[in-house]
Design an enzyme around this catalytic site. Structure first.
Site: not given
Length: 427
Positions: A345, A352
């Site tokens: 959940h 990056d």
């Protein structure tokens, strides 16, 4: 004078009711279309100063410096930290959640909020009506009698029927205007414990520093919308000193403002990816622009990993509607992983190992178009690395979904997915 026949009057009434119903369904499902409709092309890399400036300009404000973020994992840590903060409150508590139910978790929070109000803390709470419909009414009565000021968001009424489908999906808690919480976890028994004991896998965050005022402001906007009451005193907005070194930015999205800021946030960040996109969400239903952004990232050589719940841990109809769209992603080399131990959940978006977004929004049309959502952007390599380690750790408990499985899925599953898509359950 010609007297209308009874059956014609009945037909007319039915036709009128059908028209009203059609209008209400349309108003609920199709908010104002003020959102990005063209591909987001060349964008500076997310780690650059140019990207920061662009992000600030497009999303409305610059990041706020001087913040601290503590990562909380699963119900055991999340609820203990929140209940401790509520118990220590001396001035004010503002609380907003989608799901609220359960004797253990819902009961503990109802008692904690009631206790705070009884000792003189001003307590304001927003519970989404649909998300809290399972709650014991006695819990609401307990809080009201203790002095908690409470709103059931979008409770059915004649003047709100056209907005009934617009839920608040935010998970906000701000204590004394100084400590804030947000993340993926609702307040319900399903999150109790840990994945090892059957509780949902989730992440939440405790924040200190100037950004807490922005979380408070997000709550206040919905409180004002629901009650016409503006809360603005130092009880809610005290002076906030730096508590850490993180720059943080709150991004709110609401169907009322129509700009779908969180969707714009994600499109911009994915366009700025150069190395790796990691996306974890319990609900993944990409629209065409999100699909194109992911495929464009792959064309640039960016690695893309999606972490989703496994079959059986969320609606089969929704999963098949989502899965019908996975083919082009898998063909392009997007890696899709399904978390096995329990329902996944967490909502965690990493670009990056530098750009992070945390908060309440899923990667689906409901979060982008219909819900009130609040997310944070944090651009910090150390935090991104710490969260990437958790993402990669969860991958160890996930199973890769391969292109062959997608190509050989059964005809009934495909039809269920198309049916779900056509009737709009994914909205």
């Amino acid at each position: 004078m010609k007297v209308p026949r009874p059956w014609t009057t009945g037909v007319s009434a039915i036709a009128a009711l059908a028209t009203v119903a059609a209008v209400l369904v349309t108003l609920n499902a199709v908010p104002a279309p003020k959102r990005v409709a063209d591909p987001v092309g060349s964008v500076p890399a997310v780690h650059s100063d140019e990207f920061r400036r662009l992000q600030s300009a497009l999303l409305g404000s610059a990041a706020t410096p001087g913040n601290r973020v503590d990562i909380l994992e699963n119900g055991e840590e999340i609820y203990a930290a929140k209940l401790e903060a509520i118990a220590q409150a001396s001035e004010s508590i503002t609380f907003e959640t989608f799901e609220f139910w359960g004797e253990e978790v819902g009961g503990a929070f109802a008692q904690a909020l009631a206790d705070a109000a009884e000792r003189g803390v001003t307590v304001h709470a927003i519970f989404d009506y649909v998300g809290s419909i399972q709650a014991d009414r006695e819990k609401f009565r307990q809080m009201e009698e203790a002095g908690v000021e409470m709103v059931r968001w979008r409770e059915p009424s004649w003047y709100q029927l056209s907005r009934f489908n617009s839920r608040t999906h935010r998970k906000l808690l701000v204590v004394d205007g100084e400590v804030g919480f947000t993340g993926g976890a609702n307040v319900a028994d399903a999150w109790q414990g840990s994945p090892e004991t059957g509780g949902y896998r989730d992440l939440h965050y405790r924040l200190e520093g100037p950004v807490v005022a922005e979380l408070q402001s997000a709550f206040m906007l919905n409180w004002l919308n629901a009650t016409r009451q503006l809360l603005y005193t130092p009880r809610y907005f005290p002076p906030l000193e730096a508590r850490g070194e993180l720059d943080a930015k709150v991004v709110n999205s609401s169907p009322r403002e129509g700009k779908h800021r969180i969707r714009m946030m994600m499109l911009l960040a994915m366009a700025g990816a150069r190395e790796h996109v990691r996306l974890a969400t319990p609900y993944f239903y990409p629209d065409e622009m999100i699909m194109e952004a992911l495929l464009d990232a792959r064309e640039r050589g960016v690695e893309v990993d999606l972490l989703l719940p496994a079959e059986g841990n969320y609606s089969t109809a929704f999963r098949e509607a989502s899965r019908n769209r996975w083919g082009p992603l898998l063909e392009a080399g997007v890696r899709i992983h399904e978390y096995q131990p329990t329902k996944y959940h967490a909502k965690l978006y990493l670009i990056d190992d530098h750009w992070v977004s945390i908060g309440s929004a899923n990667l689906d049309n409901r979060s982008f178009r219909l819900n009130d959502e609040t997310n944070l952007i944090l651009m910090d390599s150390a935090l991104a690395t710490a969260l990437a380690e958790r993402f990669d750790g969860d991958l160890e408990h996930a199973k890769a979904y391969e292109l062959e499985a997608w190509e050989t899925r059964s005809l009934p599953r495909r039809l269920l997915g198309w049916l779900t898509m056509s009737i709009g359950w994914h909205l």
